[in-house]
Design an enzyme around this catalytic site. Structure first.
Site, short mmCIF file in Angstrom:
data_model
loop_
_atom_site.label_atom_id
_atom_site.label_comp_id
_atom_site.label_asym_id
_atom_site.label_seq_id
_atom_site.Cartn_x
_atom_site.Cartn_y
_atom_site.Cartn_z
N ILE A 134 -3.25 -6.09 8.94
CA ILE A 134 -2.56 -4.90 8.46
C ILE A 134 -3.19 -4.42 7.21
O ILE A 134 -3.24 -4.91 5.98
CB ILE A 134 -0.89 -5.29 8.09
CG1 ILE A 134 -0.23 -5.88 9.17
CG2 ILE A 134 -0.42 -4.21 7.18
CD1 ILE A 134 1.15 -6.08 8.89
N TYR A 180 6.89 -11.54 5.26
CA TYR A 180 5.54 -10.81 4.40
C TYR A 180 5.47 -11.80 3.36
O TYR A 180 6.23 -11.98 2.50
CB TYR A 180 5.95 -9.60 4.04
CG TYR A 180 5.18 -8.78 3.42
CD1 TYR A 180 3.84 -9.25 3.12
CD2 TYR A 180 5.49 -7.55 2.87
CE1 TYR A 180 2.73 -8.44 2.33
CE2 TYR A 180 4.37 -6.69 2.16
CZ TYR A 180 3.23 -7.19 2.09
OH TYR A 180 2.28 -6.31 1.33
N LYS A 193 3.24 -11.68 8.08
CA LYS A 193 1.98 -11.05 7.47
C LYS A 193 1.44 -11.63 6.39
O LYS A 193 2.51 -12.06 5.26
CB LYS A 193 2.36 -9.50 7.18
CG LYS A 193 1.27 -8.87 6.60
CD LYS A 193 1.48 -7.73 5.39
CE LYS A 193 0.14 -7.26 5.04
NZ LYS A 193 0.61 -6.00 4.02
N THR A 210 0.56 -1.27 0.13
CA THR A 210 -0.09 0.15 0.01
C THR A 210 0.87 1.21 0.04
O THR A 210 0.44 2.19 -0.42
CB THR A 210 -0.79 -0.24 1.20
OG1 THR A 210 -1.71 -1.31 1.23
CG2 THR A 210 -1.98 1.10 1.23
#
Length: 313
Positions: free
Chosen positions: A213, A141, A169, A53
């Site tokens: 998240i 991630y 994540k 993002t």
């Protein structure tokens, strides 16, 4: 051994901040200050800069470093702050992690290198080389749509034999996969299991995950915090209407346009219309919405129960 500065497992809503830009080379610091204060006032539990993002891979190293430095300055240690260090070069990842440590970040986040697709043994070996050279706790991630490889659950367990690896994540949007990793990691109660897609965050928290998240929290942090709290409390009656609002946001603001960039363009456009950031400039190779799409985002916001700038729920 590196001891985390935050309580483990890290939990709650940790928004992946958009990177407010004036152009491809200029960070909009005024907007960044307003965004971070908006998030802290909204009750979020941490901050994550330079994720997907945050457009990390579209930004120059200078802008990445400035984003870390300014975010840490504005945050002033009020919340745990994580910085993404994903790169095709292990050397550049280490350099960025050192910048993060020097600026006062609390942890780093790393997705696999994204040009050459690694096999699982190579992926494990890469992190066994990288992690000991990093000055902060590490979150893995998983972003297979962008990096062509997914961490196998056994690979996560192998890498996390190093206690410096404190969380995961997952942005695969695969709840079965998320549960499989969580099952493999149940021997590490300090290991955070965090989910990216906001559409399934409540479900994952109900089933034992630690938080989300979630990009939408840039706009409406209170909504996502309330959803997390309801899931933590196992309060389904409270959670369901919040989930409906999250799905309304997801299916309207993130779906304007025909391309995979629609999520990012829609989110930044909405933030500019809400007055949280000055401009919705998106780093190349993408470009912000033109007037017709911008009007659709305005209509999507108008359809939400917003009063005096606040989402009502």
């Amino acid at each position: 051994m590196i001891t985390p500065s935050f309580k483990t497992p890290l939990s709650g809503i940790i928004p992946p901040l958009v990177t407010p830009l004036k152009d491809n080379e200029t960070l909009d610091i005024e907007s960044l200050e307003r965004l971070i204060e908006h998030l802290i006032a909204g009750g979020v539990h941490g901050l994550f800069v330079l994720g997907t993002t945050g457009e990390e891979q579209s930004l120059s190293y200078d802008v990445r470093k400035q984003m870390i430095r300014e975010s840490c300055r504005i945050n002033r240690g009020r919340l745990p702050l994580l910085a993404c260090i994903t790169d095709t070069s292990i050397v550049e990842s280490i350099k960025l992690a050192r910048v993060a440590a020097d600026c006062g970040a609390d942890g780093v986040v790393s997705a696999p290198p994204y040009y050459f697709a690694t096999g699982q043994p190579e992926l494990a070996q890469f992190y066994e080389e990288l992690v000991p050279q990093l000055p902060l706790p590490v979150f893995l991630y998983n972003m297979p749509s962008h990096v062509k490889v997914s961490f196998a659950p056994d690979t996560v367990r192998r890498i996390a034999q190093n206690p410096q690896v404190v969380g995961f994540k997952d942005s695969s949007a695969n709840a079965v996969y998320f549960q499989s990793v969580m099952y493999k990691m149940q021997h590490r109660p300090d290991f955070a299991m965090l989910v990216g897609p906001e559409e399934i965050t409540g479900e994952c928290v109900l089933l034992g995950g630690d938080g989300g998240i979630n990009g939408g929290a840039n706009m409406f942090p209170e909504l996502y915090v309330a959803m997390y709290d309801a899931a933590q409390e196992r309060n389904i009656d409270k959670m369901l209407p919040l989930q409906q609002l999250i799905m309304q946001i997801s299916t309207s603001i993130y779906t304007v346009g025909k391309h995979g960039s629609s999520y990012l363009k829609g989110l930044k456009c909405a933030l500019s219309l809400l007055g949280i950031i000055n401009d919705d400039f998106v780093a190349s190779p993408f470009y912000k919405f033109e007037a017709p799409e911008r009007e659709k985002i305005r209509q999507a916001l108008d359809a939400l129960p917003i009063k005096n700038g606040k989402l009502k729920f």
